[in-house]
Write a protein that holds these residues in place. Sequence first.
Motif, mmCIF file in Angstrom:
data_model
loop_
_atom_site.group_PDB
_atom_site.id
_atom_site.type_symbol
_atom_site.label_atom_id
_atom_site.label_comp_id
_atom_site.label_asym_id
_atom_site.label_seq_id
_atom_site.Cartn_x
_atom_site.Cartn_y
_atom_site.Cartn_z
ATOM 1 N N GLY B 168 0.805 -1.226 0.000
ATOM 2 C CA GLY B 168 0.000 0.000 0.000
ATOM 3 C C GLY B 168 0.826 1.259 0.000
ATOM 4 O O GLY B 168 0.597 2.156 0.803
ATOM 5 N N LEU B 169 1.797 1.374 -0.896
ATOM 6 C CA LEU B 169 2.674 2.545 -0.850
ATOM 7 C C LEU B 169 2.070 3.729 -1.591
ATOM 8 O O LEU B 169 1.354 3.583 -2.572
ATOM 9 C CB LEU B 169 4.060 2.206 -1.415
ATOM 10 N N GLU B 170 2.401 4.913 -1.087
ATOM 11 C CA GLU B 170 1.800 6.128 -1.628
ATOM 12 C C GLU B 170 2.677 6.788 -2.682
ATOM 13 O O GLU B 170 3.902 6.727 -2.619
ATOM 14 C CB GLU B 170 1.557 7.149 -0.515
ATOM 15 N N VAL B 171 1.992 7.430 -3.628
ATOM 16 C CA VAL B 171 2.663 8.301 -4.586
ATOM 17 C C VAL B 171 1.918 9.631 -4.589
ATOM 18 O O VAL B 171 0.861 9.758 -3.972
ATOM 19 C CB VAL B 171 2.650 7.705 -6.013
ATOM 20 N N MET B 286 -3.439 18.170 -5.482
ATOM 21 C CA MET B 286 -2.603 16.975 -5.360
ATOM 22 C C MET B 286 -3.123 16.139 -4.196
ATOM 23 O O MET B 286 -3.644 16.687 -3.223
ATOM 24 C CB MET B 286 -1.146 17.356 -5.053
ATOM 25 N N ILE B 287 -2.976 14.834 -4.298
ATOM 26 C CA ILE B 287 -3.201 13.984 -3.132
ATOM 27 C C ILE B 287 -2.032 13.015 -3.013
ATOM 28 O O ILE B 287 -1.331 12.754 -4.008
ATOM 29 C CB ILE B 287 -4.529 13.186 -3.194
ATOM 30 N N ILE B 288 -1.823 12.526 -1.805
ATOM 31 C CA ILE B 288 -0.806 11.497 -1.598
ATOM 32 C C ILE B 288 -1.527 10.253 -1.116
ATOM 33 O O ILE B 288 -2.145 10.257 -0.059
ATOM 34 C CB ILE B 288 0.265 11.987 -0.599
ATOM 35 N N GLN B 289 -1.499 9.213 -1.958
ATOM 36 C CA GLN B 289 -2.339 8.055 -1.683
ATOM 37 C C GLN B 289 -1.779 6.863 -2.443
ATOM 38 O O GLN B 289 -0.954 7.020 -3.341
ATOM 39 C CB GLN B 289 -3.784 8.369 -2.117
ATOM 40 N N ASN B 290 -2.249 5.643 -2.085
ATOM 41 C CA ASN B 290 -1.760 4.444 -2.763
ATOM 42 C C ASN B 290 -2.498 4.210 -4.086
ATOM 43 O O ASN B 290 -3.328 5.011 -4.487
ATOM 44 C CB ASN B 290 -1.867 3.230 -1.838
ATOM 45 N N SER B 291 -2.199 3.084 -4.723
ATOM 46 C CA SER B 291 -2.681 2.862 -6.090
ATOM 47 C C SER B 291 -4.182 2.616 -6.170
ATOM 48 O O SER B 291 -4.742 2.579 -7.254
ATOM 49 C CB SER B 291 -1.960 1.658 -6.691
ATOM 50 N N ALA B 296 -10.758 4.794 -9.932
ATOM 51 C CA ALA B 296 -11.784 5.843 -9.810
ATOM 52 C C ALA B 296 -11.449 7.041 -10.697
ATOM 53 O O ALA B 296 -12.325 7.601 -11.366
ATOM 54 C CB ALA B 296 -11.912 6.289 -8.361
ATOM 55 N N PHE B 297 -10.170 7.445 -10.707
ATOM 56 C CA PHE B 297 -9.786 8.616 -11.498
ATOM 57 C C PHE B 297 -9.870 8.300 -12.993
ATOM 58 O O PHE B 297 -10.255 9.150 -13.798
ATOM 59 C CB PHE B 297 -8.378 9.084 -11.123
ATOM 60 N N ASN B 298 -9.513 7.061 -13.365
ATOM 61 C CA ASN B 298 -9.635 6.678 -14.767
ATOM 62 C C ASN B 298 -11.094 6.641 -15.205
ATOM 63 O O ASN B 298 -11.441 7.081 -16.296
ATOM 64 C CB ASN B 298 -8.993 5.306 -14.992
ATOM 65 N N ALA B 299 -11.937 6.106 -14.323
ATOM 66 C CA ALA B 299 -13.356 6.018 -14.668
ATOM 67 C C ALA B 299 -13.941 7.411 -14.885
ATOM 68 O O ALA B 299 -14.839 7.595 -15.702
ATOM 69 C CB ALA B 299 -14.116 5.289 -13.562
ATOM 70 N N ALA B 300 -13.422 8.400 -14.150
ATOM 71 C CA ALA B 300 -13.933 9.765 -14.279
ATOM 72 C C ALA B 300 -13.249 10.510 -15.426
ATOM 73 O O ALA B 300 -13.566 11.668 -15.693
ATOM 74 C CB ALA B 300 -13.740 10.521 -12.968
ATOM 75 N N GLY B 301 -12.290 9.847 -16.078
ATOM 76 C CA GLY B 301 -11.598 10.470 -17.202
ATOM 77 C C GLY B 301 -10.769 11.678 -16.821
ATOM 78 O O GLY B 301 -10.673 12.659 -17.573
ATOM 79 N N MET B 302 -10.141 11.631 -15.649
ATOM 80 C CA MET B 302 -9.360 12.797 -15.202
ATOM 81 C C MET B 302 -8.049 12.929 -15.957
ATOM 82 O O MET B 302 -7.464 11.955 -16.407
ATOM 83 C CB MET B 302 -9.055 12.660 -13.711
ATOM 84 N N ASN B 303 -7.586 14.164 -16.050
ATOM 85 C CA ASN B 303 -6.289 14.454 -16.654
ATOM 86 C C ASN B 303 -5.275 14.566 -15.522
ATOM 87 O O ASN B 303 -5.080 15.636 -14.964
ATOM 88 C CB ASN B 303 -6.379 15.754 -17.444
ATOM 89 N N TYR B 304 -4.639 13.440 -15.195
ATOM 90 C CA TYR B 304 -3.749 13.426 -14.033
ATOM 91 C C TYR B 304 -2.554 12.541 -14.297
ATOM 92 O O TYR B 304 -2.517 11.793 -15.281
ATOM 93 C CB TYR B 304 -4.493 12.914 -12.795
ATOM 94 N N ASP B 305 -1.578 12.608 -13.434
ATOM 95 C CA ASP B 305 -0.466 11.667 -13.466
ATOM 96 C C ASP B 305 0.041 11.493 -12.040
ATOM 97 O O ASP B 305 -0.459 12.150 -11.120
ATOM 98 C CB ASP B 305 0.656 12.163 -14.380
ATOM 99 N N VAL B 306 1.011 10.595 -11.879
ATOM 100 C CA VAL B 306 1.571 10.372 -10.549
ATOM 101 C C VAL B 306 3.081 10.610 -10.580
ATOM 102 O O VAL B 306 3.715 10.561 -11.631
ATOM 103 C CB VAL B 306 1.295 8.944 -10.040
ATOM 104 N N GLU B 307 3.639 10.895 -9.411
ATOM 105 C CA GLU B 307 5.085 11.077 -9.278
ATOM 106 C C GLU B 307 5.473 10.573 -7.896
ATOM 107 O O GLU B 307 4.602 10.393 -7.034
ATOM 108 C CB GLU B 307 5.433 12.575 -9.449
ATOM 109 N N VAL B 308 6.767 10.331 -7.711
ATOM 110 C CA VAL B 308 7.205 9.917 -6.378
ATOM 111 C C VAL B 308 6.948 11.072 -5.404
ATOM 112 O O VAL B 308 6.849 12.230 -5.801
ATOM 113 C CB VAL B 308 8.709 9.541 -6.370
ATOM 114 N N VAL B 309 6.831 10.730 -4.129
ATOM 115 C CA VAL B 309 6.540 11.744 -3.119
ATOM 116 C C VAL B 309 7.807 12.566 -2.852
ATOM 117 O O VAL B 309 8.879 11.996 -2.670
ATOM 118 C CB VAL B 309 6.053 11.082 -1.813
ATOM 119 N N PRO B 310 7.699 13.905 -2.849
ATOM 120 C CA PRO B 310 8.872 14.741 -2.572
ATOM 121 C C PRO B 310 9.485 14.413 -1.219
ATOM 122 O O PRO B 310 8.765 14.102 -0.261
ATOM 123 C CB PRO B 310 8.287 16.159 -2.559
ATOM 124 N N ILE B 311 10.811 14.513 -1.153
ATOM 125 C CA ILE B 311 11.512 14.206 0.094
ATOM 126 C C ILE B 311 12.280 15.431 0.563
ATOM 127 O O ILE B 311 12.530 16.352 -0.216
ATOM 128 C CB ILE B 311 12.497 13.020 -0.085
#
Lengths: 310, 449
Positions: B168-171, B286-291, B296-311
């Motif tokens: 359950g790791l977050e991005v 932005m949200i920080i959450q697991n996969s 849900a975001f794909n089903a809604a057709g959102m224009n989004y992407d993911v990245e590693v969490v800033p450190i």
Amino acid sequence: MTLPSEHHRSWRRWRPDQQWEGYLFILPSFLGFLVFVIAAVLFSLGISFSHWGLTGFKEWAGLQNYQALLRDPVFWRALGNTLFYLITIVPSQLVLGLAMALALNQALRGIGFYRLIYFMPVVTTIVAGAIVFRLLFSAQGPVNSFIEGAAALLGFGVEMPNWLGSTRYAKWAVVFLTLWKNTGFTMVIYLAALQGVPRELYDAAHTDGANAWQRFRNVTLPMISPTTFFLFVFQAIGAFQLFTEPFVMTRGGPANSSLSVVQYIYFAAFRDIRMDKASAMAWFLFVFIFIFTLIQNRMQQHWVYYETSE
Amino acid sequence: MTPKRLLPLFVLFASLALLVSACAPPPPPSAPAAEAPAAEAPAAEAPAEAEQVTLLWAFWGSPEEAKTHQMVADAFMAEHPNIKIETMVEPWGDYFTKIQALWAGGDPSVIPDVLFLWPTPRYAAEGVLENLQPWIEKTGYDLSDYWPALLESAMYNGDVYGLPRDIGLEVLYYNKDIFDEVGLEYPNDSWTWDDLVAAAEKLSIPGERYALAMEGGKYQLWVGQNYGSILDDMRNPSKCTLTEPAAMEGVKFFADLMDKGYAMRDADLSQAGGDTAVFLSGQAAMIIQNSSRVSAFNAAGMNYDVEVVPIPKGGQRSASAGGAAWVMSAASDNKEEAWTFLSWLQSTDGGQRLYTESGEIFPALQSTARSDAFLHQDKPPANRMAFLIEGENAKVGRFGYFPEWGELDGSIISPAMQRIWAGEASPEEVLPALCEQVDAFLAEHGYPK
């Protein structure tokens, strides 16, 4: 004069030859009571004196579970919250319930409808009520909007809290829900009591020149005091056992600020798999309620008026 | 109050009804039945194996998830005609009470043979789980394919008791439209805390939009990135370490984001319907959450992407290595078959692939995550590599792996942290008193052991 009462007495006469039939009649419900209440309750007493895991008995613990409880700050927090619920909910419920009963104890047209309206929350599912209250008391919810709007009309600004997100106010939201839910019950019992007060007493008081407040203070209140006593004891026990309201609305949060003892019992049993700790808390609560009720019972001679006791 | 007195009775009837309804439905007939005639040929050759063994398989989940599970069960039965899988599904809220009651009842005929469970160490300590270590050694099952530190979450006394299904790791999810609107460059893998704060300043609009939404319960991510920890040892702790500067800074970083209005307060977030809802509505950029949010975001057709969490500068990636695991009941009468099923579930060619392709999980096995099943789905998010980078750096730290952790966290640590997330007290005020309470709890329960 003597005849009816003699008849009355003979009707109630002890008939030992019919005793077994009586026992037979109560047997089905008594068996259920024995197995599902008495046996289960005594069993939990045993669990509270042992170390008890998911699969059952591990070893005897003596008083260890109870001693650990006394050292547990969360338990004291929960007990403090429960006392808060007790002293806020019970008196307001009695006062509000009596006020509503007085208002509805009149020969108005459609009075039955009003009584129905006020009684409706009592028969509403508490979970549904709690979910609605959660929405009502959310940060931008209707309650805050209404108060802010009303304050703005009066020319001053107020900053309303996020009730359920605040350690100070979450308890109050639970209190309001409980009042909404249970005051109708108090009202109905009070209505019945008010209608049992003999009219002659009011007429006599009126003749003696007592005003409305004096009639209420010196006739109504004493005459319904047995009902007040009953409601007080009954609702105090209910407040000690408060569970669903905080569980659905706040889950005991934030920061355990609305956690009730029964909720903590539930968490111990089903979240932490600590049946022993949960049983010890349940028995602690039982003794606490028992002593509290005992004191109430002793105190009643000072303020409860029974007609028959003269 | 009369309704209250009726409540126990109602609960009794309701649970009876539940029990009856749980037992009543006959095993799903369609697919396996169709398969059966084909299966008879090999069975005839080896009469010893002709007897069909039935396994009871339990999991929690929504109706959609239950469908995926059933699909997995059907695939397994097609490959293993001598094993029949019966499923038992409950919603998350009822699952654990039900399983606990079955174990407490002790009747092996109704206790599931294979179950989905969390947290594994808690149940292993109660002695209801089969130690999988001998099975792993006997069959040479490959543990090295799991993400680093992940198996720790399913170990007890040094032995593996469960096989985690996912991790359950977050991005960091970000809404590209909002970034474009503000004229900000998209996040990249070199972002630090400072970059996050700088972006948050531009992204947030007071009273309208937050830059970030993240559940308060995930605060340990910031602590771990800064080389801090909750306890000195998450398996056998001796003391609380949240007051040490590294941990304190991590908590403060999160609290500051909220105090400045960049991140949503925890209570506001849950009242607004959680991070999925606020990200979908654009209330959070932005949200920080697991996969689990991807579908849900794909089903809604959102224009989004993911990245590693800033450190933080000089910090480390510190995703939490934990996930619910498949376990075997110690009471099972068919352990051989249960292990066959369990190890098939946790193989790249078996259950892992099916679950991953369904889009519901980020798999526990590295080989599955690096395969087409995860990397080359033609659906967003484009930058799936972010999950792999976080996975490679996953660490122990979010959860304690000792039996009393649930109680310690649920009753003491999380409630105290809620005061910080509510903005009622600063980390400096809360953490010292919290650590005292935690240390007292640990001493009370005999830690370190």
